[in-house]
Scaffold this motif. Structure first.
Motif, short mmCIF file in Angstrom:
data_model
loop_
_atom_site.label_atom_id
_atom_site.label_comp_id
_atom_site.label_asym_id
_atom_site.label_seq_id
_atom_site.Cartn_x
_atom_site.Cartn_y
_atom_site.Cartn_z
N LEU A 52 0.82 -1.20 0.00
CA LEU A 52 0.00 0.00 0.00
C LEU A 52 0.86 1.26 0.00
O LEU A 52 1.97 1.27 0.56
CB LEU A 52 -0.91 0.02 1.23
N VAL A 53 0.37 2.32 -0.62
CA VAL A 53 1.05 3.61 -0.52
C VAL A 53 0.98 4.08 0.93
O VAL A 53 0.13 3.63 1.71
CB VAL A 53 0.40 4.65 -1.46
N SER A 54 1.86 4.98 1.31
CA SER A 54 2.05 5.31 2.72
C SER A 54 0.78 5.86 3.38
O SER A 54 0.44 5.48 4.51
CB SER A 54 3.20 6.30 2.88
N SER A 55 0.05 6.75 2.69
CA SER A 55 -1.14 7.34 3.31
C SER A 55 -2.22 6.29 3.58
O SER A 55 -2.83 6.28 4.65
CB SER A 55 -1.71 8.45 2.42
N VAL A 56 -2.44 5.39 2.62
CA VAL A 56 -3.45 4.35 2.80
C VAL A 56 -2.99 3.35 3.86
O VAL A 56 -3.78 2.89 4.69
CB VAL A 56 -3.76 3.64 1.47
N SER A 57 -1.70 3.05 3.88
CA SER A 57 -1.17 2.15 4.89
C SER A 57 -1.37 2.71 6.29
O SER A 57 -1.74 1.98 7.23
CB SER A 57 0.32 1.89 4.64
N VAL A 58 -1.18 4.01 6.45
CA VAL A 58 -1.34 4.67 7.76
C VAL A 58 -2.78 4.58 8.25
O VAL A 58 -3.02 4.26 9.42
CB VAL A 58 -0.87 6.14 7.68
N ILE A 59 -3.74 4.83 7.36
CA ILE A 59 -5.14 4.82 7.81
C ILE A 59 -5.63 3.39 8.04
O ILE A 59 -6.44 3.14 8.95
CB ILE A 59 -6.05 5.59 6.82
N VAL A 60 -5.13 2.42 7.28
CA VAL A 60 -5.48 1.01 7.54
C VAL A 60 -4.88 0.57 8.87
O VAL A 60 -5.55 -0.07 9.69
CB VAL A 60 -4.99 0.10 6.40
N LEU B 42 -11.72 7.33 8.50
CA LEU B 42 -11.72 6.52 9.71
C LEU B 42 -12.24 7.39 10.84
O LEU B 42 -11.64 8.41 11.18
CB LEU B 42 -10.30 6.02 10.04
N LEU B 43 -13.35 7.01 11.41
CA LEU B 43 -13.95 7.79 12.49
C LEU B 43 -13.19 7.52 13.79
O LEU B 43 -13.10 6.37 14.24
CB LEU B 43 -15.42 7.40 12.64
N LEU B 44 -12.63 8.57 14.38
CA LEU B 44 -11.86 8.44 15.62
C LEU B 44 -12.72 8.67 16.86
O LEU B 44 -12.51 8.04 17.89
CB LEU B 44 -10.68 9.42 15.62
N GLN B 45 -13.67 9.59 16.74
CA GLN B 45 -14.55 9.87 17.88
C GLN B 45 -15.86 10.49 17.39
O GLN B 45 -15.89 11.17 16.36
CB GLN B 45 -13.88 10.82 18.87
N GLY B 46 -16.93 10.23 18.11
CA GLY B 46 -18.23 10.76 17.74
C GLY B 46 -18.93 9.88 16.72
O GLY B 46 -18.63 8.69 16.59
N SER B 47 -19.84 10.47 15.97
CA SER B 47 -20.58 9.72 14.96
C SER B 47 -21.08 10.68 13.90
O SER B 47 -21.18 11.89 14.13
CB SER B 47 -21.75 8.97 15.60
N MET C 267 -26.36 6.42 3.50
CA MET C 267 -26.10 4.99 3.49
C MET C 267 -26.13 4.34 4.86
O MET C 267 -26.56 3.20 5.01
CB MET C 267 -24.74 4.72 2.81
N ASP C 268 -25.68 5.05 5.90
CA ASP C 268 -25.60 4.41 7.22
C ASP C 268 -25.24 5.45 8.28
O ASP C 268 -25.05 6.63 7.99
CB ASP C 268 -24.53 3.30 7.20
N THR C 269 -25.13 4.96 9.52
CA THR C 269 -24.60 5.75 10.63
C THR C 269 -23.26 5.15 11.02
O THR C 269 -23.12 3.93 11.14
CB THR C 269 -25.55 5.72 11.84
N TYR C 270 -22.27 6.00 11.22
CA TYR C 270 -20.90 5.55 11.46
C TYR C 270 -20.44 6.01 12.83
O TYR C 270 -20.73 7.13 13.27
CB TYR C 270 -19.97 6.09 10.38
N ARG C 271 -19.68 5.12 13.50
CA ARG C 271 -19.17 5.42 14.84
C ARG C 271 -17.67 5.12 14.90
O ARG C 271 -17.09 4.64 13.93
CB ARG C 271 -19.94 4.60 15.88
N ALA C 272 -17.07 5.42 16.06
CA ALA C 272 -15.62 5.30 16.22
C ALA C 272 -15.12 3.94 15.76
O ALA C 272 -15.65 2.90 16.17
CB ALA C 272 -15.24 5.55 17.67
N GLY C 273 -14.10 3.96 14.93
CA GLY C 273 -13.50 2.73 14.41
C GLY C 273 -13.97 2.36 13.02
O GLY C 273 -13.30 1.58 12.33
N ASP C 274 -15.11 2.90 12.58
CA ASP C 274 -15.62 2.56 11.25
C ASP C 274 -14.69 3.11 10.16
O ASP C 274 -14.20 4.23 10.24
CB ASP C 274 -17.03 3.11 11.05
N PHE C 275 -14.49 2.28 9.14
CA PHE C 275 -13.58 2.56 8.02
C PHE C 275 -14.43 2.64 6.76
O PHE C 275 -15.05 1.66 6.36
CB PHE C 275 -12.56 1.42 7.93
N ILE C 276 -14.48 3.82 6.14
CA ILE C 276 -15.38 4.04 5.00
C ILE C 276 -14.57 4.46 3.78
O ILE C 276 -13.83 5.45 3.83
CB ILE C 276 -16.43 5.12 5.33
N TRP C 277 -14.69 3.71 2.68
CA TRP C 277 -14.00 4.03 1.43
C TRP C 277 -15.06 4.42 0.40
O TRP C 277 -15.91 3.61 0.03
CB TRP C 277 -13.19 2.82 0.94
#
Length: 241
Positions: A19-27, A178-183, A188-198
């Protein structure tokens, strides 16, 4: 509970280091927050290690009888000249001790957490040692770009304040959030901390948050607003990208 994860194919690319560095960091940041993906990464890492050594799970890494023979040979004084070995050791030690001392530059302290209006937001380990530029904002949306050089891809921390939203838009390239805090919620959906959306150009959404949120984002291109006079939203699109 985390509902949205990187695909298995993306995790395989992450483990293989492709993976390129930015994508590797967020994964990596998502994996740190997600026990499910930690298990998958551990399995993929073990599989990759076994494949690299071309071994089965129950294979030995060495032949114990050969190891014993190597140790016996190393301890046998008749296999080398003591004076020659001492001279070689002396030269080796001298070559090391004669090297000039390394001058280490100043190392900045890692940013462990973010202060979001009095609320502490723990930052993923993968971004703690990456520099953070000044915060910039329009209305209830603000961002601070990370000093991560990765061609045209931009890595940022994004804040949307309580009751804030981003107008309906799609993406010219891709956007990973990548949601770090809050929602926040979109069509499409509701997203909370930890959710990874591409997301990419095939999706249109309108992120809204009642409680506010902090995200880590990677974008490869600017937003494209789909309603209203798009020129009015261009400053916001540039800010988020």
């Amino acid at each position: 509970m985390i509902k949205h994860h990187p695909s298995r194919a993306l995790l395989e690319e992450f483990v293989s280091g492709k993976l390129v560095s930015s994508v590797s960091v967020i994964v990596a940041s998502h994996v740190e927050m997600c026990s499910k993906c930690q298990e998958i990464v551990a399995q993929l890492t073990e599989k990759a290690a076994l494949s690299a050594f071309e071994m089965e799970d129950d294979a030995l890494f060495f032949d114990e009888s050969e190891l014993d023979a190597e140790i016996a040979m190393a301890l046998d004084d008749s296999n080398f000249s003591g004076s020659a070995m001492n001279e070689q050791q002396t030269l080796a030690i001298k070559s090391i001790t004669d090297l000039p001392a390394l001058e280490l530059g100043h190392l900045s302290n890692p940013i462990i957490e973010l202060d979001d209006n009095g609320t502490k937001v723990p930052l993923p380990t993968a971004i703690r040692s990456i520099g953070l530029k000044e915060w910039q904002g329009i209305g209830k949306v603000s961002r601070a770009r990370l000093t991560l050089d990765d061609d045209e891809r931009r890595t940022s921390l994004l804040r949307i304040a309580e009751g804030g939203h981003v107008p309906p838009h799609t993406h010219k390239g891709f956007e990973i959030t990548l949601l770090l805090q809050g929602s926040y919620t979109d069509e499409m959906d509701t997203y909370r901390a930890g959710d990874f959306i591409w997301l990419d150009g095939s999706q249109t959404h309108t992120p809204k948050t009642e409680e506010g949120c902090v995200c880590l984002t990677v974008s490869s291109d600017a937003l494209h607003f789909t309603q209203g006079v798009s020129q009015l939203f261009n400053p916001l699109g540039k800010l988020i990208y």
